[in-house]
Write an enzyme that holds these catalytic residues in place. Structure first.
Site, mmCIF file in Angstrom:
data_model
loop_
_atom_site.group_PDB
_atom_site.id
_atom_site.type_symbol
_atom_site.label_atom_id
_atom_site.label_comp_id
_atom_site.label_asym_id
_atom_site.label_seq_id
_atom_site.Cartn_x
_atom_site.Cartn_y
_atom_site.Cartn_z
ATOM 1 N N SER A 198 -1.017 9.244 0.529
ATOM 2 C CA SER A 198 -2.454 9.001 0.518
ATOM 3 C C SER A 198 -3.134 9.436 1.814
ATOM 4 C CB SER A 198 -2.707 7.504 0.316
ATOM 5 O OG SER A 198 -4.075 7.239 0.393
ATOM 6 N N CYS A 221 -4.580 -0.515 5.902
ATOM 7 C CA CYS A 221 -5.266 0.546 6.637
ATOM 8 C C CYS A 221 -5.804 0.001 7.956
ATOM 9 C CB CYS A 221 -6.403 1.122 5.803
ATOM 10 S SG CYS A 221 -7.199 2.508 6.611
ATOM 11 N N LYS A 240 1.174 -1.445 -0.653
ATOM 12 C CA LYS A 240 1.521 -0.673 0.565
ATOM 13 C C LYS A 240 1.406 -1.564 1.798
ATOM 14 C CE LYS A 240 0.532 3.673 2.905
ATOM 15 N NZ LYS A 240 -0.122 4.968 2.780
ATOM 16 N N THR A 252 0.253 3.606 8.898
ATOM 17 C CA THR A 252 0.331 4.070 10.290
ATOM 18 C C THR A 252 0.521 2.913 11.282
ATOM 19 O OG1 THR A 252 -2.071 4.025 10.315
ATOM 20 C CG2 THR A 252 -1.033 6.151 9.897
ATOM 21 N N THR A 286 1.887 13.399 7.111
ATOM 22 C CA THR A 286 1.502 14.271 8.216
ATOM 23 C C THR A 286 2.161 15.653 8.125
ATOM 24 O OG1 THR A 286 1.152 12.312 9.557
ATOM 25 C CG2 THR A 286 1.450 14.369 10.762
ATOM 26 N N GLY A 341 -10.767 6.374 8.550
ATOM 27 C CA GLY A 341 -11.420 5.313 7.791
ATOM 28 C C GLY A 341 -11.343 5.701 6.327
ATOM 29 N N ILE A 400 5.841 2.948 5.348
ATOM 30 C CA ILE A 400 4.869 2.192 6.109
ATOM 31 C C ILE A 400 3.534 2.947 6.188
ATOM 32 C CG2 ILE A 400 6.477 0.955 7.569
ATOM 33 C CD1 ILE A 400 6.106 3.026 9.756
ATOM 34 N N ASN A 455 -3.813 -0.496 -1.053
ATOM 35 C CA ASN A 455 -3.765 -0.288 0.391
ATOM 36 C C ASN A 455 -4.306 -1.523 1.098
ATOM 37 O OD1 ASN A 455 -3.984 0.476 3.032
ATOM 38 N ND2 ASN A 455 -5.498 2.094 2.683
HETATM 39 C C1 LIG Z 1 -5.358 11.540 8.139
HETATM 40 C C2 LIG Z 1 -4.670 10.398 7.438
HETATM 41 C C3 LIG Z 1 -5.371 9.644 6.491
HETATM 42 C C4 LIG Z 1 -4.752 8.583 5.825
HETATM 43 N N1 LIG Z 1 -5.442 7.875 4.860
HETATM 44 C C5 LIG Z 1 -4.806 6.887 4.165
HETATM 45 C C6 LIG Z 1 -5.471 6.200 3.106
HETATM 46 O O1 LIG Z 1 -6.624 6.489 2.737
HETATM 47 N N2 LIG Z 1 -4.798 5.204 2.453
HETATM 48 C C7 LIG Z 1 -3.503 4.859 2.799
HETATM 49 O O2 LIG Z 1 -2.926 3.951 2.181
HETATM 50 N N3 LIG Z 1 -2.845 5.516 3.792
HETATM 51 C C8 LIG Z 1 -3.459 6.507 4.460
HETATM 52 N N4 LIG Z 1 -2.785 7.184 5.460
HETATM 53 C C9 LIG Z 1 -1.388 6.807 5.787
HETATM 54 C C10 LIG Z 1 -0.365 7.714 5.090
HETATM 55 O O3 LIG Z 1 -0.487 7.647 3.688
HETATM 56 C C11 LIG Z 1 1.079 7.329 5.509
HETATM 57 O O4 LIG Z 1 1.309 5.979 5.164
HETATM 58 C C12 LIG Z 1 1.318 7.484 7.005
HETATM 59 O O5 LIG Z 1 0.634 8.597 7.529
HETATM 60 C C13 LIG Z 1 2.809 7.605 7.361
HETATM 61 O O6 LIG Z 1 3.399 8.738 6.774
HETATM 62 P P1 LIG Z 1 3.537 10.179 7.569
HETATM 63 O O7 LIG Z 1 4.135 9.864 8.901
HETATM 64 O O8 LIG Z 1 4.408 11.009 6.671
HETATM 65 O O9 LIG Z 1 2.148 10.715 7.679
HETATM 66 C C14 LIG Z 1 -3.394 8.250 6.134
HETATM 67 C C15 LIG Z 1 -2.692 9.004 7.094
HETATM 68 C C16 LIG Z 1 -3.314 10.073 7.739
HETATM 69 C C17 LIG Z 1 -2.525 10.871 8.741
#
Ligand SMILES: Cc1cc2nc3c(=O)[nH]c(=O)nc-3n(C[C@H](O)[C@H](O)[C@H](O)COP(=O)(O)O)c2cc1C
Length: 302
Positions: A20, A128, A163, A191, A264, A71, A189, A125
């Site tokens: 997401s 966040c 989540k 972030t 990412t 956000g 997880i 979610n």
């Molecule tokens: C730019 C960005 C936007 C994100 N937006 C959301 C979101 O809208 N909802 C959500 O549950 N997680 C969101 N996340 C978290 C990711 O889905 C994921 O849980 C987190 O980045 C860890 O995984 P990664 O290290 O592979 O990115 C976002 C992450 C990033 C980097």
């Protein structure tokens, strides 16, 4: 060689889901490759009403990942149904709607509205870190998880993934609260809370000062939490946090993840799933794994 995975009665052709917030609603990436290669796609976090997200700057690079405070910028339920869902419906991959809200009633209203939409699963979610009200506030204490998950469960007819946030004292209490109150699966997880500083302006880089760290830097934290939660709950786990190689995928699955999300890494390699899937089958052959499901939770004791 079997790479398909079935959780909650939903069949994924492979264990990779676009995380997401890192894949929008898929359209942008579809110009580069056939996005049906993904086992599943998780949408950007949806709220009932449209949101513009946080002020800029809201992204900062770090040596092993990135910080964001986007956000919940999203088109809202109406925009989603009119603009994004028609496209998502044409896809041959599992579609997961990631949902958020400011108060519990917002989550319930959206979950209920999604019952009549062609999405396969809902991801709640409650983790966040980048919205002032709501967001992580729901996901850090077992009592508030009980309240929001229990309430949404009454309205949501789809398989419900909860989540979790890593920004907590004890992830297992929160996972148990989600399972006990109606979650069909757990994803983790989100972030990790962090910040970045500009030494020349002597100001925080992000407009909101604090953001969420993602990417390879958080992988060890995520692996630990997936393993802890696997040893706590019986429902399936979707693991994520810094996955950027086939080896990472196997590590998450050995720790207990049935599926993984890739976030990412989509920014580092826009062809992420192609690279990962190709390497995954090669690595499975090297490690003599016939069925990807056979390694889930198969971490040996030292
Ligand atoms: C730019 C960005 C936007 C994100 N937006 C959301 C979101 O809208 N909802 C959500 O549950 N997680 C969101 N996340 C978290 C990711 O889905 C994921 O849980 C987190 O980045 C860890 O995984 P990664 O290290 O592979 O990115 C976002 C992450 C990033 C980097």
């Amino acid at each position: 060689m079997k790479t398909s995975v079935n959780i909650c009665g939903i069949e994924f052709k492979n264990p990779l889901i676009a995380a997401s917030g890192t894949f929008g609603f898929g359209k942008e990436y579809s110009n580069f490759y056939d996005i049906n290669v993904w086992g599943g796609i998780c949408t950007k976090g949806l709220t009932y009403e449209k949101r513009l997200g946080n002020p800029v700057p809201r992204i900062a690079e770090t040596p092993m990942g990135m910080l964001n405070s986007v956000g919940l910028q999203n088109p809202g339920f109406k925009g989603f149904v009119e603009e994004d869902l028609p496209y998502l419906k044409t896809l041959d991959t599992v579609v997961i709607a990631n949902i958020a809200g400011s108060v519990v009633e917002d989550y319930c209203r959206l979950a209920e509205a999604l019952n009549d939409c062609d999405v396969d699963m809902v991801e709640l979610n409650i983790s966040c870190p980048n919205v002032k009200e709501g967001g992580m506030a729901f996901g850090v204490k077992p009592e508030s998880i009980k309240n929001v998950v229990g309430s949404v469960r009454k309205y949501c007819k789809k398989p419900l993934i909860v989540k979790l946030s890593p920004n907590v004292a004890d992830i297992t209490e929160n996972a148990r609260a989600a399972e006990d109150n109606g979650a069909d699966a757990i994803s983790l997880i989100n972030t990790v809370s962090g910040m970045a500083v500009d030494i020349y302006t002597r100001k925080p880089i992000l407009a909101r000062t604090i953001g969420g760290l993602s990417g390879p830097a958080i992988k060890p934290i995520a692996l630990k939490m997936v393993w802890q939660v696997y040893n706590t709950v019986k429902i399936p786990i979707i693991g994520m946090g810094g996955i950027s190689s086939a080896k990472d995928i196997l590590e998450f699955m050995l720790c207990g993840a049935s599926l993984v999300q890739v976030g990412t890494y989509n920014f580092t390699d826009p062809y992420a799933p192609l690279t990962l899937l190709d390497d995954l089958t090669k690595l499975m052959a090297d490690c003599k794994i016939q069925d990807i499901n056979s390694i889930v939770g198969d971490l040996k004791e030292r």
